[in-house]
Design a protein around this motif. Structure first.
Motif, PDB file in Angstrom:
ATOM      1  N   SER A 102       0.842  -1.193   0.000  1.00 11.67           N
ATOM      2  CA  SER A 102       0.000   0.000   0.000  1.00 11.67           C
ATOM      3  C   SER A 102       0.875   1.240   0.000  1.00 11.67           C
ATOM      4  O   SER A 102       2.025   1.212   0.449  1.00 11.67           O
ATOM      5  CB  SER A 102      -0.932   0.011   1.219  1.00 11.67           C
ATOM      6  OG  SER A 102      -0.182   0.044   2.418  1.00 11.67           O
ATOM      7  N   VAL A 103       0.315   2.348  -0.505  1.00 11.71           N
ATOM      8  CA  VAL A 103       1.004   3.635  -0.523  1.00 11.71           C
ATOM      9  C   VAL A 103       0.014   4.724  -0.140  1.00 11.71           C
ATOM     10  O   VAL A 103      -1.205   4.526  -0.189  1.00 11.71           O
ATOM     11  CB  VAL A 103       1.598   3.956  -1.914  1.00 11.71           C
ATOM     12  CG1 VAL A 103       2.706   2.988  -2.272  1.00 11.71           C
ATOM     13  CG2 VAL A 103       0.516   3.964  -2.987  1.00 11.71           C
ATOM     14  N   THR A 104       0.554   5.870   0.242  1.00 14.31           N
ATOM     15  CA  THR A 104      -0.253   7.052   0.510  1.00 14.31           C
ATOM     16  C   THR A 104       0.129   8.125  -0.495  1.00 14.31           C
ATOM     17  O   THR A 104       1.298   8.523  -0.581  1.00 14.31           O
ATOM     18  CB  THR A 104      -0.031   7.575   1.935  1.00 14.31           C
ATOM     19  OG1 THR A 104      -0.398   6.552   2.872  1.00 14.31           O
ATOM     20  CG2 THR A 104      -0.866   8.818   2.194  1.00 14.31           C
ATOM     21  N   VAL A 105      -0.856   8.575  -1.276  1.00 11.13           N
ATOM     22  CA  VAL A 105      -0.655   9.655  -2.235  1.00 11.13           C
ATOM     23  C   VAL A 105      -1.262  10.920  -1.635  1.00 11.13           C
ATOM     24  O   VAL A 105      -2.418  10.918  -1.198  1.00 11.13           O
ATOM     25  CB  VAL A 105      -1.321   9.329  -3.587  1.00 11.13           C
ATOM     26  CG1 VAL A 105      -1.188  10.508  -4.548  1.00 11.13           C
ATOM     27  CG2 VAL A 105      -0.703   8.076  -4.194  1.00 11.13           C
ATOM     28  N   THR A 106      -0.476  11.981  -1.606  1.00  7.20           N
ATOM     29  CA  THR A 106      -0.940  13.261  -1.067  1.00  7.20           C
ATOM     30  C   THR A 106      -1.125  14.241  -2.212  1.00  7.20           C
ATOM     31  O   THR A 106      -0.228  14.442  -3.032  1.00  7.20           O
ATOM     32  CB  THR A 106       0.054  13.814  -0.044  1.00  7.20           C
ATOM     33  OG1 THR A 106       0.240  12.851   1.001  1.00  7.20           O
ATOM     34  CG2 THR A 106      -0.463  15.113   0.559  1.00  7.20           C
ATOM     35  N   LEU A 107      -2.317  14.834  -2.257  1.00  6.40           N
ATOM     36  CA  LEU A 107      -2.658  15.779  -3.316  1.00  6.40           C
ATOM     37  C   LEU A 107      -3.491  16.895  -2.719  1.00  6.40           C
ATOM     38  O   LEU A 107      -4.495  16.626  -2.043  1.00  6.40           O
ATOM     39  CB  LEU A 107      -3.439  15.061  -4.429  1.00  6.40           C
ATOM     40  CG  LEU A 107      -3.889  15.901  -5.611  1.00  6.40           C
ATOM     41  CD1 LEU A 107      -2.695  16.435  -6.391  1.00  6.40           C
ATOM     42  CD2 LEU A 107      -4.787  15.084  -6.537  1.00  6.40           C
ATOM     43  N   GLY A 108      -3.065  18.124  -2.923  1.00  5.91           N
ATOM     44  CA  GLY A 108      -3.807  19.260  -2.391  1.00  5.91           C
ATOM     45  C   GLY A 108      -3.954  19.243  -0.889  1.00  5.91           C
ATOM     46  O   GLY A 108      -4.978  19.687  -0.355  1.00  5.91           O
ATOM     47  N   ASN A 132       5.406   5.219   1.020  1.00  5.39           N
ATOM     48  CA  ASN A 132       5.057   3.909   1.561  1.00  5.39           C
ATOM     49  C   ASN A 132       5.205   3.988   3.064  1.00  5.39           C
ATOM     50  O   ASN A 132       6.314   3.995   3.586  1.00  5.39           O
ATOM     51  CB  ASN A 132       5.968   2.833   0.972  1.00  5.39           C
ATOM     52  CG  ASN A 132       5.726   1.464   1.590  1.00  5.39           C
ATOM     53  OD1 ASN A 132       4.811   1.276   2.392  1.00  5.39           O
ATOM     54  ND2 ASN A 132       6.543   0.486   1.221  1.00  5.39           N
ATOM     55  N   GLN A 133       4.085   4.055   3.752  1.00  2.00           N
ATOM     56  CA  GLN A 133       4.108   4.171   5.207  1.00  2.00           C
ATOM     57  C   GLN A 133       3.966   2.823   5.903  1.00  2.00           C
ATOM     58  O   GLN A 133       3.850   2.759   7.122  1.00  2.00           O
ATOM     59  CB  GLN A 133       2.985   5.125   5.651  1.00  2.00           C
ATOM     60  CG  GLN A 133       3.159   6.527   5.106  1.00  2.00           C
ATOM     61  CD  GLN A 133       2.040   7.474   5.499  1.00  2.00           C
ATOM     62  OE1 GLN A 133       0.958   7.063   5.922  1.00  2.00           O
ATOM     63  NE2 GLN A 133       2.294   8.779   5.368  1.00  2.00           N
ATOM     64  N   GLY A 134       3.998   1.750   5.118  1.00  2.00           N
ATOM     65  CA  GLY A 134       3.873   0.419   5.684  1.00  2.00           C
ATOM     66  C   GLY A 134       5.222  -0.166   6.063  1.00  2.00           C
ATOM     67  O   GLY A 134       6.272   0.491   5.976  1.00  2.00           O
ATOM     68  N   ASP A 135       5.210  -1.446   6.459  1.00  2.55           N
ATOM     69  CA  ASP A 135       6.426  -2.111   6.903  1.00  2.55           C
ATOM     70  C   ASP A 135       6.929  -3.145   5.904  1.00  2.55           C
ATOM     71  O   ASP A 135       7.807  -3.955   6.223  1.00  2.55           O
ATOM     72  CB  ASP A 135       6.207  -2.759   8.274  1.00  2.55           C
ATOM     73  CG  ASP A 135       5.061  -3.767   8.282  1.00  2.55           C
ATOM     74  OD1 ASP A 135       4.462  -4.011   7.201  1.00  2.55           O
ATOM     75  OD2 ASP A 135       4.741  -4.290   9.371  1.00  2.55           O
ATOM     76  N   ARG A 136       6.379  -3.139   4.696  1.00  2.00           N
ATOM     77  CA  ARG A 136       6.864  -4.024   3.635  1.00  2.00           C
ATOM     78  C   ARG A 136       6.831  -3.272   2.309  1.00  2.00           C
ATOM     79  O   ARG A 136       6.146  -2.253   2.175  1.00  2.00           O
ATOM     80  CB  ARG A 136       6.028  -5.307   3.552  1.00  2.00           C
ATOM     81  CG  ARG A 136       4.583  -5.121   3.105  1.00  2.00           C
ATOM     82  CD  ARG A 136       3.836  -6.444   3.190  1.00  2.00           C
ATOM     83  NE  ARG A 136       2.462  -6.367   2.704  1.00  2.00           N
ATOM     84  CZ  ARG A 136       2.072  -6.691   1.480  1.00  2.00           C
ATOM     85  NH1 ARG A 136       2.971  -7.096   0.593  1.00  2.00           N
ATOM     86  NH2 ARG A 136       0.810  -6.628   1.134  1.00  2.00           N
ATOM     87  N   PRO A 137       7.590  -3.744   1.320  1.00  2.62           N
ATOM     88  CA  PRO A 137       7.619  -3.033   0.040  1.00  2.62           C
ATOM     89  C   PRO A 137       6.238  -2.939  -0.596  1.00  2.62           C
ATOM     90  O   PRO A 137       5.391  -3.825  -0.432  1.00  2.62           O
ATOM     91  CB  PRO A 137       8.574  -3.871  -0.807  1.00  2.62           C
ATOM     92  CG  PRO A 137       9.426  -4.601   0.177  1.00  2.62           C
ATOM     93  CD  PRO A 137       8.529  -4.889   1.340  1.00  2.62           C
ATOM     94  N   ALA A 138       6.041  -1.857  -1.319  1.00  4.80           N
ATOM     95  CA  ALA A 138       4.835  -1.670  -2.120  1.00  4.80           C
ATOM     96  C   ALA A 138       5.225  -1.704  -3.600  1.00  4.80           C
ATOM     97  O   ALA A 138       6.278  -1.172  -3.976  1.00  4.80           O
ATOM     98  CB  ALA A 138       4.159  -0.344  -1.787  1.00  4.80           C
TER      99      ALA A 138
END
Length: 279
Positions: A102-108, A132-138
């Protein structure tokens, strides 16, 4: 939320032993290329400026006389990795599709969490960032195309969705055995590219040789098939990438035993550019 029953191919990198035969399915022709999963090794990865803890497999980039409209890469982002300056060109739009982690995309100023199966459309010049705020690769696909504005049409806005949130549209006359998950309304002419998911049930087919102006990138997410590319029949499976120039004939049979699914790029909704311009 992601579907726990949904899976996409993500086993990339590493190196085979010295005892392995070199014979493979990789091919590059005047009309198409097949990049099988077995050649996506550590040695062919790229590092990208302003990306942390990230490696990329570049699957397609514009080539004169071949496919000229898009680039596509697979990104593997380690824990804590990502970029505050991901897109180097303000005129280029992008699509992200997450196939693992999982990833976090920041927009605006707003965070959007994309789990496996998550999809984002990011307009040109939107200034997004990704972590990637998780503990495994995304692992995710990044498809990029220079946006072609049209006078009188607004630019499309960003949106975030997922594979499971969009119902596939059956192709006419197929009883649902061939269907397309369309993330953008085909009638929305603001968009000049579509990145969809195509699904075939076992034994289903494209029963004619599609021959058209649209360039294609096809990454096999699941299953296997026999694909007709120009004059050749080739076997493809999950993890393979097909790269087609305009007018390359194409058809396929889904081989089973499970579904055959691929992520599909195509350029749409614009007049062909002609040389010379207005006088």
């Amino acid at each position: 939320m992601s579907n726990p029953d949904r899976s996409y191919y993500t086993a990339l990198g590493g190196h085979p032993p010295q005892t392995q035969l070199m014979t493979d399915r990789a091919v590059f022709t005047e009309a198409y290329a097949v990049i099988p999963k077995g050649v996506m090794r550590d040695i062919v990865t790229s590092a990208l400026p302003f990306w942390d803890a990230t490696r990329a497999w570049v699957l397609a980039r514009p080539l004169s006389g071949f496919a000229e409209t898009f680039a596509q890469s697979i990104l593997e982002i380690g824990p804590g990795g990502g970029s505050d300056r991901p897109e180097p060109d303000a005129g280029v739009q992008g699509v992200l599709f997450v196939v693992g982690g999982s990833v976090t995309v920041t927009l605006g100023g707003r965070d959007h969490d994309l789990a496996t199966g998550g999809y984002a459309y990011l307009p040109a010049g939107s200034g997004w960032t990704i972590r990637n705020q998780g503990d495994r690769p995304a692992t995710l696909h990044w498809v990029r195309k220079r946006y072609e504005p049209v006078e009188g049409l607004d630019h499309p806005e960003a949106f975030f969705t997922s594979d499971d949130a969009v119902a596939p549209t059956p192709m006419p006359g197929t009883e649902g055995r061939w269907a397309t998950t369309r993330f953008v309304d085909p009638a929305d002419l603001r968009h000049d590219m579509h990145v969809n998911i195509v699904t075939f049930e076992p034994g289903a087919s494209i029963p004619f040789a599609e021959t058209h102006v649209m360039e294609h990138g096809l990454y096999v997410l699941e299953g296997k098939a026999v694909y007709r590319l120009n004059r050749d029949w080739v076997e493809v499976e999950a993890g393979d990438f097909m790269w087609l120039r305009a007018f390359c004939p194409q058809a396929c049979y889904a081989g089973g035993p499970g579904r055959f699914r691929y992520l599909l790029y195509k350029d749409v909704n614009r007049h062909p550019a002609l040389p010379g311009g207005m006088l």
